[in-house]
Enzyme design. Structure first.
Site, short mmCIF file in Angstrom:
data_model
loop_
_atom_site.label_atom_id
_atom_site.label_comp_id
_atom_site.label_asym_id
_atom_site.label_seq_id
_atom_site.Cartn_x
_atom_site.Cartn_y
_atom_site.Cartn_z
N CYS A 1 0.68 -1.09 0.18
CA CYS A 1 -0.27 0.06 -0.23
C CYS A 1 1.09 1.06 0.27
O CYS A 1 1.87 1.14 0.33
CB CYS A 1 -0.74 -0.33 1.25
SG CYS A 1 -1.89 1.39 1.38
N TYR B 1 -7.85 32.04 4.93
CA TYR B 1 -7.75 31.13 4.99
C TYR B 1 -8.76 30.35 5.80
O TYR B 1 -8.20 29.13 6.61
CB TYR B 1 -6.38 30.24 4.81
CG TYR B 1 -6.58 30.93 3.40
CD1 TYR B 1 -6.03 30.75 1.57
CD2 TYR B 1 -5.00 31.94 3.42
CE1 TYR B 1 -5.44 31.61 0.71
CE2 TYR B 1 -4.73 32.54 2.60
CZ TYR B 1 -4.23 31.82 1.52
OH TYR B 1 -3.79 32.97 0.02
N CYS C 1 1.51 4.51 3.97
CA CYS C 1 1.85 4.93 4.81
C CYS C 1 3.71 4.34 4.31
O CYS C 1 3.60 3.47 3.19
CB CYS C 1 1.90 3.62 6.02
SG CYS C 1 0.45 3.93 6.68
N CYS D 1 0.46 23.43 6.54
CA CYS D 1 0.42 21.87 5.65
C CYS D 1 2.04 21.64 4.74
O CYS D 1 2.22 20.86 4.28
CB CYS D 1 -0.41 21.30 5.68
SG CYS D 1 -1.04 22.49 3.60
#
Length: 403
Positions: free
Chosen positions: A56, A267, A59, A361
């Site tokens: 996957c 924002y 992660c 972020c």
């Protein structure tokens, strides 16, 4: 460790799922190699908790001991700031626990009749892992996987459709906004839409929408509580991914904002920080999403004890809050997308605002915008790192500036 969470050897050579100090066998040519074997493991290596790990692409770092992994994230942030010649106090990192993500994006592919394949993309592949468990996600999301597979089954009428289910666990149930369904040919047929709604009802979902257009909704639109205020979410609304991280971030921002007399929340989204800030002083709130601003305004109308909120739908890249509009503002808070707030930071730098709180972020664009503020006389007093996306190389932060 490389910036994307791959082990890094001289060359450079990047090897996935390896750790500093390990001796490994790899295959391939060029910078990106395939890890074949761990010959001498690091003492920091641990058993990954997920059976899908390594295949996957969701992660990258489940094999790394928690304390070392968190220290690496904090050190990366310090290094990113240093590249802009910024030194400051970096606080201990907030660590999100497993099974805490309330928001995930699941890719769908056509499967057997009546069910789609559903999961995360395989690393460096268009195909996906049909996940059965997910140790990052809220258990309510994992429990809904079988129903979501049935929900996605009608979405493949057109061969170019590659749906993504943007799933949010709200206080009123699972909310899903679907993107990636081919629309140039007219989108889903009436029959497919009916089957989608039937599966949404059978699955007990709170709401299902397609690119923001509601396809099914239970009795009331789903909502979340932001502090003491209940906010009804528009389809596809942005929320912080982990409620515990959101609470820590809001508490930190509110503490840093204490004593402000007039606040700009830029924002602002649906009001993640707005309601806490409005308990301190009157707030001007702005965001590019008209739907988010409408949700914020509706929540303000029912929220007691606020000092006042004026909210506006405004593209802060094309129309940043200008210097002359900030004459009465003494605190500016901004929480932009990954591209940062270059235009807005420039206006704040030229204003008489005395305090700024930057939420980001993306440490790289934060550092760029921080340099703009510092060059205008601000001091970056401290930074609070937040590990909201567990076992990924991603780190978020809040920076507090004053002048």
């Amino acid at each position: 460790m490389g910036g994307e969470g791959d082990g890094l050897a001289p060359g450079p050579i990047f090897a996935p799922f390896t750790l500093p100090g390990e001796r490994v066998r790899v295959a391939g040519t060029g910078e990106r190699r395939k890890t074949l074997a761990i010959l001498e493991p690091s003492p920091e290596r641990v058993e990954p908790p997920c059976p899908h790990f390594g295949i996957c692409g969701g992660c990258a770092l489940q094999h790394w001991r928690t304390d070392a992994y968190l220290a690496w994230k904090r050190d990366r942030l310090i290094g990113t700031l240093a590249r802009q010649h910024i030194e400051t106090e970096v606080l201990p990192i907030f660590a999100s626990p497993p099974f805490s993500r309330r928001r995930v994006a699941l890719h769908a592919r056509q499967g057997a009749k009546g069910e789609a394949r559903l999961g995360y993309k395989i690393r460096n592949s268009w195909d996906l892992v049909d996940i059965q468990v997910c140790p990052i996600a809220d258990p309510k999301i994992t429990a809904a996987l079988p129903a979501m597979r049935r929900l996605a089954a009608p979405l493949f009428e057109h061969p170019k459709s590659a749906p993504t289910l943007h799933v949010t666990a709200t206080d009123d149930g699972i909310d899903i906004d679907i993107t990636g369904v081919e629309r140039k040919s007219g989108g889903l047929s009436a029959d497919a839409r009916m089957r989608l709604a039937e599966q949404a009802a059978a699955g007990g979902f709170a709401r299902v929408s397609m690119d923001g257009e509601i396809a099914y909704m239970d009795q009331a639109a789903p909502s979340v509580r932001l502090g003491e205020v209940r906010v009804v979410l528009p389809p596809g609304a942005f929320l912080q991914a982990v409620p515990a991280a959101e609470r820590a971030m809001v508490d930190f921002v509110a503490q840093a904002a204490a004593g402000a007399e007039r606040i700009a929340d830029l924002y602002c989204g649906v009001g993640t920080f707005t309601f806490a800030l409005a308990q301190i002083a009157p707030v001007y709130a702005a965001d590019g999403s008209a739907a988010a601003i409408a949700a914020l305004n509706a929540a303000v109308a029912t929220a007691p004890g606020l000092k006042g909120v004026t909210a506006e739908a405004r593209d802060l890249v094309r129309r940043p809050l200008l210097i002359q509009e900030m004459k009465k503002i003494d605190l500016a808070v901004f929480d932009p997308p990954r591209a940062g707030a270059a235009e807005q930071a420039g206006e704040i730098a030229g204003s008489k605002v005395s305090r700024v709180i930057g939420v980001s972020c993306n440490p790289a664009t934060f550092a760029r915008d921080a340099r703009t503020l510092i060059d205008a006389g601000f001091t970056l007093e401290q930074v609070f790192p937040v590990d909201q996306f567990l076992w990924s190389p991603h780190v978020e932060l809040i920076g507090v500036f004053s002048r």
